[in-house]
Write a protein that holds these residues in place. Structure first.
Motif, PDB file in Angstrom:
ATOM      1  N   TRP A   1      10.892 -40.537  40.446  1.00  0.00           N
ATOM      2  CA  TRP A   1      11.980 -41.158  39.700  1.00  0.00           C
ATOM      3  C   TRP A   1      12.872 -41.872  40.731  1.00  0.00           C
ATOM      4  O   TRP A   1      12.921 -41.451  41.888  1.00  0.00           O
ATOM      5  CB  TRP A   1      12.820 -40.098  39.000  1.00  0.00           C
ATOM      6  N   SER A   2      13.609 -42.877  40.302  1.00  0.00           N
ATOM      7  CA  SER A   2      14.492 -43.544  41.272  1.00  0.00           C
ATOM      8  C   SER A   2      15.723 -42.676  41.559  1.00  0.00           C
ATOM      9  O   SER A   2      16.060 -41.793  40.757  1.00  0.00           O
ATOM     10  CB  SER A   2      14.906 -44.923  40.765  1.00  0.00           C
ATOM     11  N   ASP A   3      16.350 -42.926  42.696  1.00  0.00           N
ATOM     12  CA  ASP A   3      17.549 -42.166  43.116  1.00  0.00           C
ATOM     13  C   ASP A   3      17.289 -40.671  43.122  1.00  0.00           C
ATOM     14  O   ASP A   3      18.125 -39.892  42.650  1.00  0.00           O
ATOM     15  CB  ASP A   3      18.743 -42.426  42.162  1.00  0.00           C
ATOM     16  N   TYR A   4      16.160 -40.269  43.578  1.00  0.00           N
ATOM     17  CA  TYR A   4      15.805 -38.853  43.446  1.00  0.00           C
ATOM     18  C   TYR A   4      15.391 -38.245  44.778  1.00  0.00           C
ATOM     19  O   TYR A   4      14.709 -37.237  44.795  1.00  0.00           O
ATOM     20  CB  TYR A   4      14.688 -38.720  42.403  1.00  0.00           C
TER      21      TYR A   4
ATOM     22  N   SER B   1       7.979 -33.987  34.799  1.00  0.00           N
ATOM     23  CA  SER B   1       8.777 -32.916  34.207  1.00  0.00           C
ATOM     24  C   SER B   1       7.834 -31.867  33.629  1.00  0.00           C
ATOM     25  O   SER B   1       6.646 -32.119  33.400  1.00  0.00           O
ATOM     26  CB  SER B   1       9.677 -33.456  33.095  1.00  0.00           C
TER      27      SER B   1
ATOM     28  N   TRP C   1      21.322 -38.086  31.877  1.00  0.00           N
ATOM     29  CA  TRP C   1      21.021 -36.861  32.610  1.00  0.00           C
ATOM     30  C   TRP C   1      22.267 -36.402  33.377  1.00  0.00           C
ATOM     31  O   TRP C   1      23.073 -37.237  33.834  1.00  0.00           O
ATOM     32  CB  TRP C   1      19.864 -37.107  33.573  1.00  0.00           C
TER      33      TRP C   1
ATOM     34  N   ASP D   1      23.475 -37.944  36.841  1.00  0.00           N
ATOM     35  CA  ASP D   1      23.892 -39.343  36.773  1.00  0.00           C
ATOM     36  C   ASP D   1      25.334 -39.414  36.289  1.00  0.00           C
ATOM     37  O   ASP D   1      26.135 -40.223  36.778  1.00  0.00           O
ATOM     38  CB  ASP D   1      22.950 -40.135  35.852  1.00  0.00           C
TER      39      ASP D   1
ATOM     40  N   TRP E   1      15.531 -29.559  31.439  1.00  0.00           N
ATOM     41  CA  TRP E   1      14.239 -29.973  31.992  1.00  0.00           C
ATOM     42  C   TRP E   1      14.085 -29.469  33.421  1.00  0.00           C
ATOM     43  O   TRP E   1      15.068 -29.184  34.108  1.00  0.00           O
ATOM     44  CB  TRP E   1      14.084 -31.504  31.924  1.00  0.00           C
TER      45      TRP E   1
ATOM     46  N   ASP F   1      11.954 -30.754  36.771  1.00  0.00           N
ATOM     47  CA  ASP F   1      11.039 -31.715  37.406  1.00  0.00           C
ATOM     48  C   ASP F   1      10.294 -31.010  38.540  1.00  0.00           C
ATOM     49  O   ASP F   1      10.833 -30.121  39.196  1.00  0.00           O
ATOM     50  CB  ASP F   1      11.816 -32.914  37.951  1.00  0.00           C
TER      51      ASP F   1
ATOM     52  N   TYR G   1      21.627 -32.506  40.782  1.00  0.00           N
ATOM     53  CA  TYR G   1      21.121 -31.698  39.676  1.00  0.00           C
ATOM     54  C   TYR G   1      21.215 -30.242  40.124  1.00  0.00           C
ATOM     55  O   TYR G   1      22.092 -29.894  40.928  1.00  0.00           O
ATOM     56  CB  TYR G   1      19.684 -32.097  39.323  1.00  0.00           C
TER      57      TYR G   1
HETATM   58  C1  N2P Z   1      16.271 -39.015  38.620  1.00  0.00           C
HETATM   59  C2  N2P Z   1      16.240 -38.558  37.236  1.00  0.00           C
HETATM   60  C3  N2P Z   1      15.272 -37.505  36.933  1.00  0.00           C
HETATM   61  C4  N2P Z   1      15.693 -36.660  35.841  1.00  0.00           C
HETATM   62  N1  N2P Z   1      17.194 -40.094  38.812  1.00  0.00           N
HETATM   63  C5  N2P Z   1      14.853 -36.633  34.612  1.00  0.00           C
HETATM   64  N2  N2P Z   1      13.861 -35.728  34.577  1.00  0.00           N
END
Ligand code: N2P
Length: 410
Positions: free
Chosen positions: A97-100, A145, A292, A295, A320, A322, A358
Protein backbone atom coordinates in the motif's frame (compact mmCIF):
# COMPACT_ATOMS: atom_id res chain seq x y z
CA UNK A 1 -3.53 -0.95 24.08
CA UNK A 2 -3.59 -4.23 22.26
CA UNK A 3 -6.13 -5.63 19.88
CA UNK A 4 -8.42 -7.98 21.72
CA UNK A 5 -10.40 -9.28 18.79
CA UNK A 6 -13.63 -7.86 17.42
CA UNK A 7 -16.85 -9.03 19.00
CA UNK A 8 -18.51 -11.85 17.14
CA UNK A 9 -16.10 -11.82 14.22
CA UNK A 10 -15.62 -15.33 13.01
CA UNK A 11 -12.48 -14.22 11.26
CA UNK A 12 -10.90 -12.75 14.39
CA UNK A 13 -7.28 -13.65 14.97
CA UNK A 14 -7.23 -16.80 17.00
CA UNK A 15 -11.02 -16.75 16.76
CA UNK A 16 -12.62 -19.62 14.88
CA UNK A 17 -11.82 -22.88 16.64
CA UNK A 18 -10.98 -25.75 14.37
CA UNK A 19 -13.04 -28.89 14.77
CA UNK A 20 -11.47 -31.89 16.45
CA UNK A 21 -10.23 -34.37 13.88
CA UNK A 22 -12.68 -37.02 15.06
CA UNK A 23 -15.62 -34.67 14.45
CA UNK A 24 -14.24 -33.57 11.16
CA UNK A 25 -13.58 -36.99 9.78
CA UNK A 26 -17.16 -38.01 10.55
CA UNK A 27 -18.12 -35.58 7.84
CA UNK A 28 -15.63 -36.89 5.35
CA UNK A 29 -17.15 -39.54 3.19
CA UNK A 30 -14.41 -40.18 0.75
CA UNK A 31 -10.63 -40.42 1.01
CA UNK A 32 -10.40 -38.74 -2.37
CA UNK A 33 -11.89 -35.64 -0.87
CA UNK A 34 -9.18 -35.45 1.78
CA UNK A 35 -6.50 -35.89 -0.85
CA UNK A 36 -8.15 -33.25 -2.98
CA UNK A 37 -8.30 -30.84 -0.07
CA UNK A 38 -4.64 -31.31 0.72
CA UNK A 39 -3.81 -30.72 -2.88
CA UNK A 40 -5.53 -27.33 -2.80
CA UNK A 41 -3.90 -26.46 0.52
CA UNK A 42 -0.52 -27.12 -1.10
CA UNK A 43 -1.46 -24.88 -4.00
CA UNK A 44 -1.46 -27.82 -6.42
CA UNK A 45 -4.82 -26.85 -7.90
CA UNK A 46 -6.77 -23.61 -7.93
CA UNK A 47 -9.63 -22.86 -5.56
CA UNK A 48 -12.03 -22.92 -8.50
CA UNK A 49 -10.77 -26.34 -9.63
CA UNK A 50 -11.01 -27.56 -6.05
CA UNK A 51 -14.61 -26.42 -5.65
CA UNK A 52 -15.62 -27.92 -8.96
CA UNK A 53 -14.04 -31.26 -8.09
CA UNK A 54 -15.40 -31.21 -4.53
CA UNK A 55 -18.88 -30.52 -5.88
CA UNK A 56 -18.48 -33.41 -8.31
CA UNK A 57 -17.69 -35.60 -5.31
CA UNK A 58 -20.97 -34.45 -3.76
CA UNK A 59 -19.43 -32.57 -0.85
CA UNK A 60 -21.55 -29.88 0.81
CA UNK A 61 -20.18 -26.37 1.38
CA UNK A 62 -19.94 -26.90 5.14
CA UNK A 63 -18.22 -30.24 4.66
CA UNK A 64 -15.66 -28.58 2.37
CA UNK A 65 -14.91 -26.07 5.13
CA UNK A 66 -14.65 -28.83 7.69
CA UNK A 67 -12.31 -30.88 5.57
CA UNK A 68 -10.06 -27.89 4.95
CA UNK A 69 -9.89 -27.25 8.69
CA UNK A 70 -9.35 -30.92 9.48
CA UNK A 71 -6.36 -31.14 7.19
CA UNK A 72 -4.48 -28.93 9.62
CA UNK A 73 -5.03 -31.35 12.48
CA UNK A 74 -4.01 -34.47 10.62
CA UNK A 75 -1.67 -37.19 11.78
CA UNK A 76 1.16 -36.23 9.48
CA UNK A 77 3.79 -34.01 10.99
CA UNK A 78 3.81 -30.40 9.90
CA UNK A 79 6.27 -29.89 7.08
CA UNK A 80 9.63 -28.89 8.39
CA UNK A 81 12.05 -26.47 6.79
CA UNK A 82 11.41 -25.88 3.15
CA UNK A 83 14.36 -26.02 0.79
CA UNK A 84 15.05 -22.33 0.51
CA UNK A 85 18.33 -21.42 -1.01
CA UNK A 86 20.04 -19.11 1.46
CA UNK A 87 21.46 -16.66 -1.02
CA UNK A 88 21.21 -13.00 -0.02
CA UNK A 89 19.80 -11.06 -2.99
CA UNK A 90 20.87 -7.56 -3.95
CA UNK A 91 17.34 -6.29 -3.87
CA UNK A 92 13.78 -7.36 -3.21
CA UNK A 93 10.51 -5.88 -4.46
CA UNK A 94 7.68 -5.20 -2.01
CA UNK A 95 4.20 -4.71 -3.54
CA UNK A 96 2.67 -2.54 -0.85
CA UNK A 97 0.00 0.00 0.00
CA UNK A 98 1.28 3.55 -0.45
CA UNK A 99 2.64 5.50 2.56
CA UNK A 100 3.10 2.25 4.39
CA UNK A 101 6.83 2.05 5.01
CA UNK A 102 9.25 4.66 6.34
CA UNK A 103 12.51 5.28 4.51
CA UNK A 104 14.45 4.76 7.72
CA UNK A 105 13.19 1.17 7.99
CA UNK A 106 14.38 0.42 4.45
CA UNK A 107 17.70 2.05 5.25
CA UNK A 108 18.20 0.00 8.42
CA UNK A 109 17.27 -3.19 6.56
CA UNK A 110 19.90 -2.41 3.97
CA UNK A 111 22.45 -1.77 6.73
CA UNK A 112 21.62 -5.05 8.45
CA UNK A 113 21.30 -7.34 5.43
CA UNK A 114 22.84 -5.52 2.46
CA UNK A 115 19.51 -5.83 0.61
CA UNK A 116 17.88 -2.86 -1.11
CA UNK A 117 14.11 -3.00 -0.66
CA UNK A 118 12.18 -1.46 -3.54
CA UNK A 119 8.45 -0.82 -3.52
CA UNK A 120 5.62 -0.63 -5.96
CA UNK A 121 2.07 0.13 -4.88
CA UNK A 122 -1.51 -1.12 -5.12
CA UNK A 123 -4.71 0.72 -4.17
CA UNK A 124 -6.68 -1.99 -2.45
CA UNK A 125 -6.97 -5.73 -1.84
CA UNK A 126 -9.04 -6.36 -4.96
CA UNK A 127 -6.39 -4.67 -7.09
CA UNK A 128 -3.70 -6.82 -5.48
CA UNK A 129 -5.71 -9.97 -6.14
CA UNK A 130 -6.42 -8.89 -9.72
CA UNK A 131 -2.74 -8.40 -10.42
CA UNK A 132 -1.58 -11.69 -8.92
CA UNK A 133 -4.39 -13.78 -10.35
CA UNK A 134 -3.62 -12.35 -13.79
CA UNK A 135 -0.19 -13.92 -13.45
CA UNK A 136 2.01 -10.97 -12.46
CA UNK A 137 5.31 -12.15 -10.98
CA UNK A 138 8.52 -10.60 -9.76
CA UNK A 139 7.23 -9.32 -6.43
CA UNK A 140 9.08 -10.80 -3.46
CA UNK A 141 6.57 -9.59 -0.91
CA UNK A 142 2.98 -8.42 -0.79
CA UNK A 143 0.84 -6.85 1.93
CA UNK A 144 -2.65 -8.38 1.84
CA UNK A 145 -5.25 -7.76 4.54
CA UNK A 146 -6.61 -10.61 6.65
CA UNK A 147 -9.36 -12.04 4.39
CA UNK A 148 -7.17 -11.56 1.31
CA UNK A 149 -4.43 -13.76 2.82
CA UNK A 150 -7.00 -16.54 2.87
CA UNK A 151 -8.21 -15.82 -0.66
CA UNK A 152 -4.63 -15.88 -2.00
CA UNK A 153 -3.79 -19.03 -0.05
CA UNK A 154 -6.85 -20.83 -1.39
CA UNK A 155 -5.98 -19.72 -4.92
CA UNK A 156 -2.45 -21.06 -4.53
CA UNK A 157 -0.97 -17.62 -5.15
CA UNK A 158 1.24 -17.43 -2.05
CA UNK A 159 4.19 -19.50 -0.85
CA UNK A 160 4.31 -21.31 2.52
CA UNK A 161 6.78 -19.80 4.96
CA UNK A 162 9.76 -21.39 6.63
CA UNK A 163 9.25 -20.14 10.17
CA UNK A 164 12.76 -21.24 11.17
CA UNK A 165 13.90 -18.22 9.15
CA UNK A 166 11.64 -15.86 11.12
CA UNK A 167 12.82 -16.27 14.74
CA UNK A 168 11.47 -12.82 15.62
CA UNK A 169 7.96 -14.16 15.09
CA UNK A 170 8.09 -14.99 18.81
CA UNK A 171 7.64 -11.23 19.41
CA UNK A 172 4.21 -11.25 17.76
CA UNK A 173 1.23 -11.19 20.10
CA UNK A 174 -0.15 -14.75 20.37
CA UNK A 175 -3.54 -13.34 19.29
CA UNK A 176 -2.02 -12.67 15.87
CA UNK A 177 0.10 -15.80 15.60
CA UNK A 178 -2.47 -18.23 14.25
CA UNK A 179 -5.36 -16.18 12.91
CA UNK A 180 -8.44 -17.76 11.37
CA UNK A 181 -7.48 -16.31 7.98
CA UNK A 182 -4.16 -18.20 8.06
CA UNK A 183 -5.01 -21.29 10.09
CA UNK A 184 -1.91 -23.32 9.19
CA UNK A 185 -3.84 -25.83 7.16
CA UNK A 186 -1.55 -28.83 6.69
CA UNK A 187 0.91 -27.16 9.08
CA UNK A 188 1.76 -24.44 6.61
CA UNK A 189 1.81 -20.77 7.48
CA UNK A 190 1.57 -18.08 4.81
CA UNK A 191 1.67 -14.70 6.52
CA UNK A 192 3.09 -12.62 9.33
CA UNK A 193 1.21 -9.54 10.60
CA UNK A 194 2.50 -6.11 9.64
CA UNK A 195 0.11 -3.53 11.13
CA UNK A 196 -3.55 -3.44 12.14
CA UNK A 197 -6.11 -0.69 12.37
CA UNK A 198 -9.72 0.41 11.97
CA UNK A 199 -11.87 1.99 9.25
CA UNK A 200 -14.15 4.87 10.21
CA UNK A 201 -15.03 8.44 9.26
CA UNK A 202 -12.67 11.42 9.20
CA UNK A 203 -14.85 14.40 10.13
CA UNK A 204 -13.79 17.98 9.43
CA UNK A 205 -15.08 19.48 12.68
CA UNK A 206 -14.78 22.97 11.25
CA UNK A 207 -17.23 22.08 8.47
CA UNK A 208 -19.63 19.58 10.01
CA UNK A 209 -21.80 20.99 12.79
CA UNK A 210 -23.40 17.65 13.70
CA UNK A 211 -21.77 15.31 16.16
CA UNK A 212 -21.05 12.31 13.98
CA UNK A 213 -21.62 8.95 15.66
CA UNK A 214 -23.25 6.91 12.89
CA UNK A 215 -22.81 5.84 9.26
CA UNK A 216 -26.14 7.61 8.78
CA UNK A 217 -24.34 10.95 8.45
CA UNK A 218 -22.72 9.60 5.27
CA UNK A 219 -26.25 9.22 3.90
CA UNK A 220 -27.49 12.66 5.02
CA UNK A 221 -28.60 14.69 1.96
CA UNK A 222 -27.45 17.88 3.59
CA UNK A 223 -23.85 16.75 2.94
CA UNK A 224 -24.42 16.25 -0.78
CA UNK A 225 -21.10 16.47 -2.62
CA UNK A 226 -19.16 16.60 0.67
CA UNK A 227 -18.70 12.89 1.19
CA UNK A 228 -15.90 10.63 -0.04
CA UNK A 229 -16.28 6.87 0.30
CA UNK A 230 -13.52 4.29 -0.09
CA UNK A 231 -13.00 2.62 -3.44
CA UNK A 232 -12.23 -0.69 -1.72
CA UNK A 233 -15.35 -2.73 -2.47
CA UNK A 234 -15.42 -4.67 0.79
CA UNK A 235 -15.05 -1.51 2.88
CA UNK A 236 -17.81 0.48 1.20
CA UNK A 237 -20.28 -2.38 0.93
CA UNK A 238 -19.26 -3.20 4.52
CA UNK A 239 -20.24 0.32 5.67
CA UNK A 240 -23.68 -0.05 4.05
CA UNK A 241 -24.14 -3.50 5.59
CA UNK A 242 -23.24 -2.15 9.02
CA UNK A 243 -25.62 0.79 8.64
CA UNK A 244 -28.35 -1.72 7.87
CA UNK A 245 -27.48 -3.70 10.99
CA UNK A 246 -25.85 -6.63 9.20
CA UNK A 247 -22.47 -8.29 9.38
CA UNK A 248 -19.90 -6.92 6.97
CA UNK A 249 -19.30 -10.57 6.07
CA UNK A 250 -22.93 -11.16 5.14
CA UNK A 251 -23.57 -14.08 2.85
CA UNK A 252 -27.23 -13.28 2.33
CA UNK A 253 -28.22 -12.23 -1.18
CA UNK A 254 -31.12 -10.21 0.27
CA UNK A 255 -28.82 -8.29 2.59
CA UNK A 256 -26.35 -7.62 -0.24
CA UNK A 257 -29.22 -6.39 -2.40
CA UNK A 258 -30.29 -4.01 0.35
CA UNK A 259 -26.71 -2.81 0.79
CA UNK A 260 -26.44 -2.22 -2.96
CA UNK A 261 -29.70 -0.22 -2.95
CA UNK A 262 -28.46 1.79 0.02
CA UNK A 263 -25.23 2.66 -1.78
CA UNK A 264 -27.15 3.65 -4.92
CA UNK A 265 -29.33 5.90 -2.75
CA UNK A 266 -26.15 7.46 -1.34
CA UNK A 267 -24.39 7.85 -4.68
CA UNK A 268 -25.68 11.36 -5.57
CA UNK A 269 -24.18 12.61 -2.29
CA UNK A 270 -20.76 11.08 -2.95
CA UNK A 271 -18.08 13.32 -4.44
CA UNK A 272 -15.74 10.37 -5.10
CA UNK A 273 -14.90 6.76 -4.28
CA UNK A 274 -11.24 7.14 -3.42
CA UNK A 275 -8.88 5.29 -1.11
CA UNK A 276 -5.78 6.71 -2.65
CA UNK A 277 -5.99 10.35 -1.61
CA UNK A 278 -7.54 10.08 1.83
CA UNK A 279 -5.05 12.36 3.52
CA UNK A 280 -5.16 14.96 0.78
CA UNK A 281 -8.97 14.91 0.74
CA UNK A 282 -9.14 15.55 4.48
CA UNK A 283 -6.41 18.20 4.41
CA UNK A 284 -8.08 20.02 1.56
CA UNK A 285 -11.33 20.18 3.47
CA UNK A 286 -13.66 17.36 2.38
CA UNK A 287 -16.11 17.36 5.32
CA UNK A 288 -16.72 13.59 5.57
CA UNK A 289 -14.15 11.01 4.45
CA UNK A 290 -14.49 7.23 4.82
CA UNK A 291 -10.97 6.53 6.02
CA UNK A 292 -8.41 4.38 7.78
CA UNK A 293 -7.38 5.33 11.31
CA UNK A 294 -3.79 6.41 10.70
CA UNK A 295 -4.62 8.54 7.71
CA UNK A 296 -7.00 10.52 9.92
CA UNK A 297 -4.53 10.80 12.80
CA UNK A 298 -1.74 12.03 10.53
CA UNK A 299 -3.96 14.80 9.15
CA UNK A 300 -5.20 15.58 12.67
CA UNK A 301 -1.59 16.11 13.63
CA UNK A 302 -1.08 18.41 10.68
CA UNK A 303 -4.20 20.60 10.85
CA UNK A 304 -5.18 20.27 14.52
CA UNK A 305 -7.55 18.17 16.57
CA UNK A 306 -10.00 21.07 16.64
CA UNK A 307 -10.41 20.68 12.87
CA UNK A 308 -10.49 16.93 12.38
CA UNK A 309 -12.09 14.11 14.36
CA UNK A 310 -12.30 10.34 13.87
CA UNK A 311 -15.57 8.48 14.32
CA UNK A 312 -15.86 4.75 14.75
CA UNK A 313 -19.58 4.39 13.96
CA UNK A 314 -21.91 3.02 16.58
CA UNK A 315 -23.31 0.39 14.16
CA UNK A 316 -19.87 -1.18 13.80
CA UNK A 317 -16.88 -0.92 11.47
CA UNK A 318 -13.96 -2.86 10.01
CA UNK A 319 -10.99 -3.88 12.11
CA UNK A 320 -8.30 -5.10 9.74
CA UNK A 321 -4.91 -6.75 9.96
CA UNK A 322 -2.44 -6.24 7.10
CA UNK A 323 0.18 -8.94 6.60
CA UNK A 324 3.38 -9.79 4.81
CA UNK A 325 3.20 -12.75 2.45
CA UNK A 326 5.36 -14.13 -0.35
CA UNK A 327 3.66 -14.44 -3.74
CA UNK A 328 4.35 -17.38 -6.02
CA UNK A 329 7.06 -16.43 -8.48
CA UNK A 330 9.08 -14.37 -5.99
CA UNK A 331 12.64 -13.76 -7.10
CA UNK A 332 14.07 -14.24 -3.64
CA UNK A 333 12.04 -16.25 -1.16
CA UNK A 334 15.04 -16.05 1.19
CA UNK A 335 15.25 -12.25 0.98
CA UNK A 336 11.52 -12.04 1.68
CA UNK A 337 11.97 -14.13 4.84
CA UNK A 338 14.78 -11.84 5.97
CA UNK A 339 12.43 -8.87 5.57
CA UNK A 340 9.67 -10.63 7.52
CA UNK A 341 12.07 -11.37 10.37
CA UNK A 342 13.30 -7.78 10.33
CA UNK A 343 9.73 -6.47 10.55
CA UNK A 344 8.90 -8.71 13.52
CA UNK A 345 11.82 -7.23 15.50
CA UNK A 346 10.58 -5.11 18.43
CA UNK A 347 12.60 -2.00 17.63
CA UNK A 348 11.84 -2.12 13.93
CA UNK A 349 8.11 -2.57 14.63
CA UNK A 350 8.17 0.41 17.00
CA UNK A 351 9.90 2.54 14.38
CA UNK A 352 7.42 1.46 11.72
CA UNK A 353 4.38 2.07 13.93
CA UNK A 354 5.68 5.44 15.13
CA UNK A 355 5.81 6.57 11.50
CA UNK A 356 2.75 4.85 9.99
CA UNK A 357 0.49 5.43 13.03
CA UNK A 358 -1.60 2.30 12.85
CA UNK A 359 -1.29 -0.38 15.55
CA UNK A 360 1.47 -2.92 16.05
CA UNK A 361 1.01 -6.69 16.35
CA UNK A 362 4.17 -6.76 18.49
CA UNK A 363 3.24 -5.90 22.11
CA UNK A 364 6.76 -4.94 23.26
CA UNK A 365 6.90 -2.28 20.52
CA UNK A 366 4.35 -0.22 22.46
CA UNK A 367 6.96 0.57 25.15
CA UNK A 368 9.07 2.32 22.51
CA UNK A 369 6.36 4.28 20.68
CA UNK A 370 6.76 8.01 21.20
CA UNK A 371 4.01 9.75 19.21
CA UNK A 372 1.64 11.20 21.79
CA UNK A 373 -1.26 11.70 19.39
CA UNK A 374 -1.05 8.05 18.38
CA UNK A 375 -0.95 6.95 22.01
CA UNK A 376 -3.91 9.20 22.84
CA UNK A 377 -5.92 7.60 20.05
CA UNK A 378 -5.28 3.88 20.52
CA UNK A 379 -8.70 2.27 20.00
CA UNK A 380 -10.31 1.30 23.29
CA UNK A 381 -11.60 -2.19 24.07
CA UNK A 382 -15.09 -0.70 24.17
CA UNK A 383 -14.70 0.59 20.62
CA UNK A 384 -13.08 -2.59 19.36
CA UNK A 385 -16.01 -4.60 20.65
CA UNK A 386 -18.00 -3.04 17.78
CA UNK A 387 -15.36 -3.92 15.19
CA UNK A 388 -15.50 -6.85 12.79
CA UNK A 389 -12.73 -8.45 10.77
CA UNK A 390 -13.44 -9.22 7.11
CA UNK A 391 -13.60 -12.89 6.19
CA UNK A 392 -12.98 -14.68 2.92
CA UNK A 393 -16.59 -15.26 1.85
CA UNK A 394 -15.46 -17.74 -0.80
CA UNK A 395 -17.62 -18.09 -3.88
CA UNK A 396 -20.02 -15.51 -2.42
CA UNK A 397 -17.41 -12.88 -3.36
CA UNK A 398 -19.06 -12.81 -6.79
CA UNK A 399 -22.22 -11.40 -5.15
CA UNK A 400 -20.12 -8.60 -3.61
CA UNK A 401 -18.50 -7.90 -6.99
CA UNK A 402 -21.86 -7.84 -8.73
CA UNK A 403 -23.28 -5.53 -6.05
CA UNK A 404 -20.31 -3.20 -6.47
CA UNK A 405 -20.67 -3.26 -10.24
CA UNK A 406 -24.34 -2.34 -9.87
CA UNK A 407 -23.44 0.60 -7.59
CA UNK A 408 -20.65 1.87 -9.82
CA UNK A 409 -22.77 1.71 -12.96
CA UNK A 410 -25.94 3.22 -11.39
C1 N2P B 1 -1.73 2.25 4.01
C2 N2P B 1 -3.12 1.83 4.23
C3 N2P B 1 -3.31 0.42 4.55
C4 N2P B 1 -4.48 0.19 5.37
N1 N2P B 1 -1.64 3.63 3.64
C5 N2P B 1 -5.58 -0.64 4.80
N2 N2P B 1 -5.50 -1.97 5.01
Amino acid sequence: MMYDGPAGGTGAPGGAPRPARADATREVRDRDVVGLTREVARGGISRRQFLARAAALGLSTSAIGTVLAACGTGDEPAPQETQIEKVVPQEILFYNWSDYLPGITKKNFKKETGITLKESYFDDNEALYGKLSAGATGYDLICPSDYMVHVLMMAGLVTPLDMSLIPNFKNVDPKFQKPAYDPETDGRKYSVPYQWGTTGIGVRLDKVADTVTSWNTMWDPKYKGQIIMESEMTETIGAALKLLGYSLNSQSEDELNEAGDKLIEQKPLVAAYDTNNMKRNMTQGTPLVHAWSADVLLVMDEIGQDKLGYTLPEEGFTVWVDNLAIPKGANSVYGAHLWMDFICDVKNQAELTDWIWYQSPVPAAYDLIESQLLKDNFPTQEQLARGELKNDVGEFTSVYSETWRRVKSA
